[in-house]
Design a protein around this motif. Structure first.
Motif, PDB file in Angstrom:
ATOM      1  N   GLU A 126      68.365 -81.912 -30.196  1.00 26.40           N
ATOM      2  CA  GLU A 126      67.754 -81.577 -31.487  1.00 26.40           C
ATOM      3  C   GLU A 126      66.294 -82.010 -31.563  1.00 26.40           C
ATOM      4  O   GLU A 126      65.445 -81.252 -32.037  1.00 26.40           O
TER       5      GLU A 126
ATOM      6  N   LEU B  84      58.477 -88.435 -33.944  1.00 26.59           N
ATOM      7  CA  LEU B  84      59.545 -87.727 -34.661  1.00 26.59           C
ATOM      8  C   LEU B  84      60.553 -88.720 -35.245  1.00 26.59           C
ATOM      9  O   LEU B  84      61.009 -88.574 -36.388  1.00 26.59           O
ATOM     10  N   THR B  85      60.868 -89.729 -34.457  1.00 21.25           N
ATOM     11  CA  THR B  85      61.804 -90.748 -34.935  1.00 21.25           C
ATOM     12  C   THR B  85      61.193 -91.515 -36.108  1.00 21.25           C
ATOM     13  O   THR B  85      61.881 -91.814 -37.093  1.00 21.25           O
TER      14      THR B  85
ATOM     15  N   PHE C 227      60.272 -78.595 -43.598  1.00 20.77           N
ATOM     16  CA  PHE C 227      60.792 -79.926 -43.897  1.00 20.77           C
ATOM     17  C   PHE C 227      60.260 -80.462 -45.226  1.00 20.77           C
ATOM     18  O   PHE C 227      60.390 -81.640 -45.518  1.00 20.77           O
TER      19      PHE C 227
ATOM     20  N   ILE D  60      64.861 -84.042 -41.675  1.00 22.79           N
ATOM     21  CA  ILE D  60      64.377 -83.488 -40.397  1.00 22.79           C
ATOM     22  C   ILE D  60      65.603 -83.257 -39.531  1.00 22.79           C
ATOM     23  O   ILE D  60      66.054 -84.147 -38.812  1.00 22.79           O
ATOM     24  N   SER D  61      66.169 -82.086 -39.636  1.00 25.14           N
ATOM     25  CA  SER D  61      67.363 -81.778 -38.839  1.00 25.14           C
ATOM     26  C   SER D  61      67.418 -80.277 -38.608  1.00 25.14           C
ATOM     27  O   SER D  61      66.743 -79.492 -39.283  1.00 25.14           O
ATOM     28  N   SER D  62      68.247 -79.891 -37.666  1.00 26.47           N
ATOM     29  CA  SER D  62      68.279 -78.482 -37.241  1.00 26.47           C
ATOM     30  C   SER D  62      68.726 -77.506 -38.330  1.00 26.47           C
ATOM     31  O   SER D  62      68.275 -76.356 -38.324  1.00 26.47           O
TER      32      SER D  62
ATOM     33  N   LEU E   5      55.752 -86.331 -24.088  1.00 25.29           N
ATOM     34  CA  LEU E   5      57.019 -86.087 -24.787  1.00 25.29           C
ATOM     35  C   LEU E   5      57.531 -87.364 -25.434  1.00 25.29           C
ATOM     36  O   LEU E   5      58.037 -87.347 -26.559  1.00 25.29           O
TER      37      LEU E   5
ATOM     38  N   ALA F  50      55.592 -77.132 -32.621  1.00 23.95           N
ATOM     39  CA  ALA F  50      54.416 -76.685 -31.866  1.00 23.95           C
ATOM     40  C   ALA F  50      54.222 -75.181 -31.970  1.00 23.95           C
ATOM     41  O   ALA F  50      53.192 -74.672 -31.536  1.00 23.95           O
TER      42      ALA F  50
ATOM     43  N   ARG G 262      61.393 -89.357 -39.110  1.00 20.36           N
ATOM     44  CA  ARG G 262      62.765 -89.297 -39.617  1.00 20.36           C
ATOM     45  C   ARG G 262      63.090 -90.577 -40.384  1.00 20.36           C
ATOM     46  O   ARG G 262      63.788 -90.553 -41.394  1.00 20.36           O
TER      47      ARG G 262
ATOM     48  N   GLN H 178      53.872 -83.105 -34.168  1.00 21.79           N
ATOM     49  CA  GLN H 178      53.493 -81.709 -33.929  1.00 21.79           C
ATOM     50  C   GLN H 178      52.343 -81.638 -32.928  1.00 21.79           C
ATOM     51  O   GLN H 178      52.357 -80.811 -32.010  1.00 21.79           O
TER      52      GLN H 178
ATOM     53  N   LEU I 204      55.115 -86.828 -38.748  1.00 21.68           N
ATOM     54  CA  LEU I 204      55.592 -85.502 -38.355  1.00 21.68           C
ATOM     55  C   LEU I 204      54.429 -84.651 -37.848  1.00 21.68           C
ATOM     56  O   LEU I 204      54.564 -83.902 -36.880  1.00 21.68           O
TER      57      LEU I 204
ATOM     58  N   PRO J  62      55.767 -74.357 -39.256  1.00 19.60           N
ATOM     59  CA  PRO J  62      57.059 -75.064 -39.182  1.00 19.60           C
ATOM     60  C   PRO J  62      57.103 -76.360 -39.988  1.00 19.60           C
ATOM     61  O   PRO J  62      58.177 -76.787 -40.401  1.00 19.60           O
ATOM     62  N   LEU J  63      55.938 -76.950 -40.228  1.00 18.43           N
ATOM     63  CA  LEU J  63      55.938 -78.202 -41.003  1.00 18.43           C
ATOM     64  C   LEU J  63      56.541 -77.978 -42.397  1.00 18.43           C
ATOM     65  O   LEU J  63      57.188 -78.860 -42.953  1.00 18.43           O
TER      66      LEU J  63
ATOM     67  N   PHE K 105      53.639 -82.503 -29.382  1.00 13.75           N
ATOM     68  CA  PHE K 105      54.389 -81.424 -28.743  1.00 13.75           C
ATOM     69  C   PHE K 105      53.493 -80.227 -28.441  1.00 13.75           C
ATOM     70  O   PHE K 105      53.762 -79.468 -27.504  1.00 13.75           O
ATOM     71  N   SER K 106      52.429 -80.048 -29.204  1.00 14.96           N
ATOM     72  CA  SER K 106      51.464 -78.991 -28.853  1.00 14.96           C
ATOM     73  C   SER K 106      50.793 -79.310 -27.528  1.00 14.96           C
ATOM     74  O   SER K 106      50.599 -78.433 -26.681  1.00 14.96           O
TER      75      SER K 106
ATOM     76  N   TRP L 102      58.548 -87.828 -29.258  1.00 12.47           N
ATOM     77  CA  TRP L 102      59.861 -88.285 -29.724  1.00 12.47           C
ATOM     78  C   TRP L 102      59.728 -89.510 -30.609  1.00 12.47           C
ATOM     79  O   TRP L 102      60.435 -89.653 -31.624  1.00 12.47           O
TER      80      TRP L 102
END
Lengths: 127, 235
Positions: free
Chosen positions: A20, B43-44, B184, B55-57, B36, A29, B47, B196, B192, B180-181, B199-200, B40
């Motif tokens: 996830e 992101l944590t 959420f 922040i979940s799928s 990465l 991204a 969250r 982003q 967050l 995408p922001l 990850f970009s 992560w």
């Protein structure tokens, strides 16, 4: 020249098969795509996801013409290793990436293992 | 034997190329891992600040939208190694090297951009409106809104041709990109946004990594090719 043109594509997608957090990050991204049928270019894998679902997603992404790269977490790739090892098309390209909870194991990288094998064999022959 | 010497020299050259490309690949992998990890971590933290449910799928938008980051693929003729042209490159019978380029925000600049394939509309969908139009027709709303919807449906039908048989024009309808922001919430944690960014950056590295991987594979196959040529000469 014709073959080079045949492999040219523009605006191709990046598909993701991961946990996830990894999928969330890459969607942030901006790689997420949803078509009119709500078909996505990503699969979130959790502990309830079956191996069959992963196999089907991998098969689907690798057969789509609008996908150029398939990212897959290495621990998920290990679940369908036979399918990945038997994949030999140039497009879409498959890239195994590390995941948050599973560090990347370089010994399982296909390129590195082939190069290592090549030099090991060559060293044995020469000695 | 001049041919043996040239093959041997080519082999050594290709081995160095292979080692360089593998070294480049490993370096890129290490940088990707660090990027990465940063993502992560952010992101944590986001969250933790916003709450796990925010922040979940399930919050991923399933409205049709196009990606803001896409990949262009170019097929380039493999560079000539200057060796024996009669020896074919293994695994690349056409001598084509595939190169990937990351493109950002193309959909915003090009209104005709769409990644929807015409095959998304199967034969069973012919003559039936797409699902989003179907929902509009059956929704329970006021008369004015119903008239507006009817007008929109009719104008879409006129634009699309007689039935929905004109699938290519439907498929080429521009899709919006989404930020995408906003999935959420309107106010998101700065972590967050940092995630982003991370990850970009990871996305740029991934495209470089794919190109490096292709280069390493190509170099490896060249080494095998010249090894074979050299062993044939020795025999």
């Amino acid at each position: 020249m014709a073959a080079a043109q045949a492999t040219s594509r523009s605006s191709s997608l990046i598909a993701i098969i991961g946990d996830e957090d990894t999928v969330t990050g890459f969607l942030l991204a901006g790689v997420g795509n949803v078509d009119l049928r709500r078909k996505t270019n990503y699969l979130v894998v959790d502990n309830k996801t079956t191996v069959k679902a992963i196999e089907d997603a991998f098969k689907d992404f690798t057969n789509r013409e609008d996908v150029a790269i398939v990212l897959i977490s290495q621990y998920i790739a290990n679940m369908i290793r036979y399918q990945i090892d038997s994949y030999n098309k140039p497009l879409p390209a498959i890239l195994e990436i590390p995941s948050k909870d599973h560090p990347y194991d370089a010994t399982q990288d296909s390129i590195l293992s082939r190069v290592k094998h090549m030099f090991t064999a060559e060293t044995t022959i020469r000695t | 034997m001049p041919d043996d010497d040239s093959h041997q020299k080519q082999l050594e050259k290709e081995v160095w190329k292979c080692l360089d490309s593998v070294h480049h690949l490993l370096k890129r992998r290490e940088i990707l891992l660090q990027t990465l990890r940063q993502g992560w971590m952010e992101l944590t933290s986001a969250r933790y600040a916003m709450g796990p449910a925010r922040i979940s799928s399930p919050l991923f938008s399933l409205k049709p939208h196009a990606p803001s980051s896409v990949v262009d693929v170019r097929g380039l003729p493999s560079d000539s190694t200057g060796g024996n042209s009669a020896v074919e490159v293994e695994n690349e019978p056409d001598g084509i090297t595939v190169v990937f380029d990351l493109v950002r925000d193309r959909a915003e600049n090009d209104p005709k951009t769409s990644v929807t394939k015409t095959s998304d509309f199967t034969g069973s969908d012919r003559g039936q409106p797409p699902s989003h139009l179907r929902r509009r027709v059956t929704s329970t709303i006021s008369n004015d809104d119903e008239k507006k919807d009817q007008w929109e449906i009719e104008s879409l039908l006129n634009d699309c041709g007689t039935e929905f048989g004109d699938e290519s024009s439907l498929a080429e309808a521009p899709k919006e990109t989404t930020q995408p922001l906003y999935w959420f919430g309107a106010l998101v944690s700065p972590h967050l946004r940092s995630a982003q960014n991370s990850f970009s950056q990871a996305l740029d590295l991934i495209v470089e990594l794919v190109n490096a991987q292709n280069e390493a594979t190509h170099a490896h196959s060249n080494v095998l090719k010249f090894q074979k040529a050299t062993s044939v000469d020795e025999n």
